[in-house]
Design an enzyme around this catalytic site. Structure first.
Site, short mmCIF file in Angstrom:
data_model
loop_
_atom_site.label_atom_id
_atom_site.label_comp_id
_atom_site.label_asym_id
_atom_site.label_seq_id
_atom_site.Cartn_x
_atom_site.Cartn_y
_atom_site.Cartn_z
N SER A 74 0.85 -1.20 0.00
CA SER A 74 0.00 0.00 0.00
C SER A 74 0.88 1.24 0.00
O SER A 74 1.95 1.25 0.62
CB SER A 74 -0.87 0.03 1.25
OG SER A 74 -1.49 1.30 1.37
N TYR A 89 -1.37 -0.45 10.45
CA TYR A 89 -1.66 -0.86 9.06
C TYR A 89 -0.49 -0.47 8.15
O TYR A 89 0.03 -1.30 7.40
CB TYR A 89 -2.96 -0.19 8.58
CG TYR A 89 -3.20 -0.38 7.10
CD1 TYR A 89 -3.59 -1.62 6.59
CD2 TYR A 89 -3.03 0.68 6.19
CE1 TYR A 89 -3.80 -1.80 5.22
CE2 TYR A 89 -3.25 0.51 4.84
CZ TYR A 89 -3.63 -0.74 4.35
OH TYR A 89 -3.83 -0.92 3.00
N1 LIG Z 1 -8.58 -0.04 -1.59
C1 LIG Z 1 -7.50 0.72 -1.48
O1 LIG Z 1 -7.55 1.94 -1.68
C2 LIG Z 1 -6.18 0.11 -1.17
C3 LIG Z 1 -5.06 0.95 -1.19
C4 LIG Z 1 -3.83 0.41 -0.91
C5 LIG Z 1 -3.71 -0.94 -0.65
N2 LIG Z 1 -4.80 -1.73 -0.62
C6 LIG Z 1 -4.61 -3.16 -0.34
O2 LIG Z 1 -5.27 -3.90 -1.35
C7 LIG Z 1 -5.68 -5.16 -0.81
C8 LIG Z 1 -7.13 -5.39 -1.11
O3 LIG Z 1 -7.87 -4.45 -0.35
P1 LIG Z 1 -9.33 -3.95 -0.72
O4 LIG Z 1 -9.30 -2.48 -0.80
O5 LIG Z 1 -9.87 -4.74 -1.87
O6 LIG Z 1 -10.06 -4.30 0.63
P2 LIG Z 1 -11.35 -5.17 0.92
O7 LIG Z 1 -12.39 -4.81 -0.06
O8 LIG Z 1 -11.65 -4.98 2.38
O9 LIG Z 1 -10.80 -6.64 0.67
C9 LIG Z 1 -9.89 -7.25 1.56
C10 LIG Z 1 -9.64 -8.68 1.12
O10 LIG Z 1 -8.98 -9.38 2.19
C11 LIG Z 1 -9.73 -10.54 2.51
N3 LIG Z 1 -9.64 -10.81 3.94
C12 LIG Z 1 -9.76 -9.94 4.97
N4 LIG Z 1 -9.58 -10.57 6.16
C13 LIG Z 1 -9.35 -11.87 5.87
C14 LIG Z 1 -9.07 -13.03 6.66
N5 LIG Z 1 -9.00 -12.96 7.99
N6 LIG Z 1 -8.88 -14.19 6.03
C15 LIG Z 1 -8.95 -14.27 4.68
N7 LIG Z 1 -9.19 -13.21 3.87
C16 LIG Z 1 -9.40 -12.03 4.46
C17 LIG Z 1 -11.15 -10.21 2.09
O11 LIG Z 1 -11.86 -11.40 1.90
P3 LIG Z 1 -13.48 -11.40 1.94
O12 LIG Z 1 -13.93 -10.63 0.77
O13 LIG Z 1 -13.79 -12.85 1.87
O14 LIG Z 1 -13.84 -10.77 3.24
C18 LIG Z 1 -10.93 -9.42 0.81
O15 LIG Z 1 -10.69 -10.30 -0.27
C19 LIG Z 1 -5.35 -5.11 0.68
O16 LIG Z 1 -4.13 -5.78 0.91
C20 LIG Z 1 -5.20 -3.63 0.97
O17 LIG Z 1 -4.36 -3.39 2.06
C21 LIG Z 1 -6.04 -1.24 -0.88
#
Ligand SMILES: NC(=O)c1ccc[n+]([C@@H]2O[C@H](COP(=O)([O-])OP(=O)(O)OC[C@H]3O[C@@H](n4cnc5c(N)ncnc54)[C@H](OP(=O)(O)O)[C@@H]3O)[C@@H](O)[C@H]2O)c1
Length: 199
Positions: A74, A89
């Site tokens: 991130s 985080y």
């Molecule tokens: N969105 C952003 O702006 C952003 C920016 C920088 C980095 N990121 C990174 O991108 C990645 C995806 O994030 P996102 O934005 O798509 O967030 P999200 O919509 O909250 O998705 C998070 C993912 O992690 C999985 N997850 C969470 N807790 C878990 C657990 N205990 N066991 C197994 N799976 C688990 C979720 O699975 P379920 O769907 O089954 O719950 C989902 O697939 C993350 O690593 C985040 O840090 C996101």
């Protein structure tokens, strides 16, 4: 625990692993305000989960002498000099980045490509919940647009920011003095915390 994981995937030809998993706090908080259960879960999922799943697939990839591991970091842990009020985080994401970059060097000799991908904001569930950002825009792609760009970068550099507008933001951000970026991030964190407290 890793034996169990390795047992589950034995016999599977895992060619590409994408460690997309990631969790953060439900809202902006000073470190002393973060519940024990919340911060330990962030470390468990982002640090331990990513490390364990990576370890589990590496053995087979080494035997086959091919494979790719993509770890999603991130901008919070890499692009900005600090990410106050989401500190644990951001720190876990810095870990994911260094883990990936070191493994990139370590496993090149086995034909395995490990990459750290560094997204900035993407219009997902996480960002709408934590940052109250709804919908996509020029700098905030949809998950689909982001994923398309991300897949195209697999197999190239040790670390990348796949979406073009994020790269542009990173480039422009690098021209700004760290003290200004620190102040900007802190003000955002404080606003998000205040919104929660006085909503
Ligand atoms: N969105 C952003 O702006 C952003 C920016 C920088 C980095 N990121 C990174 O991108 C990645 C995806 O994030 P996102 O934005 O798509 O967030 P999200 O919509 O909250 O998705 C998070 C993912 O992690 C999985 N997850 C969470 N807790 C878990 C657990 N205990 N066991 C197994 N799976 C688990 C979720 O699975 P379920 O769907 O089954 O719950 C989902 O697939 C993350 O690593 C985040 O840090 C996101």
């Amino acid at each position: 625990m890793n034996e169990l994981l390795e047992e589950e995937i034995r016999g599977l030809d895992v060619g590409v692993l994408i460690n997309n998993v990631g969790v953060t706090y439900p809202s902006a908080r000073f470190l002393h305000e973060v519940d024990e259960q919340v911060w330990t879960n962030v470390v468990k999922v982002n640090v331990e989960g990513t490390t364990r799943v990576t370890m589990a697939v590496l053995r087979g990839m080494v035997e086959r002498k091919r494979g790719a591991v993509v770890n999603i970091g991130s901008g919070a842990g890499i692009v900005v000099p600090s990410h106050p009020l989401f500190t644990v985080y951001a720190a876990t994401k810095a870990y994911v980045d260094q883990l990936s970059r070191s493994l990139h060097v370590e496993y090149k000799r086995y034909g395995i490509d490990v990459q750290s991908q560094v997204p900035l904001y993407v219009a997902t569930k996480m960002v709408s919940k934590v940052a109250s950002i709804e919908g996509s825009s020029l700098f905030i792609p949809t998950p689909h647009a982001y994923a398309k760009a991300a897949i195209r970068r697999i197999g190239y550099e040790a670390r990348c920011t796949p979406f073009w507008a994020h790269s542009l933001q990173w480039c422009l951000g690098s021209l700004v003095p760290e003290s200004l970026l620190d102040a900007w991030r802190l003000s955002i964190g404080l606003k998000r915390r205040a919104k929660l407290h006085y909503a």
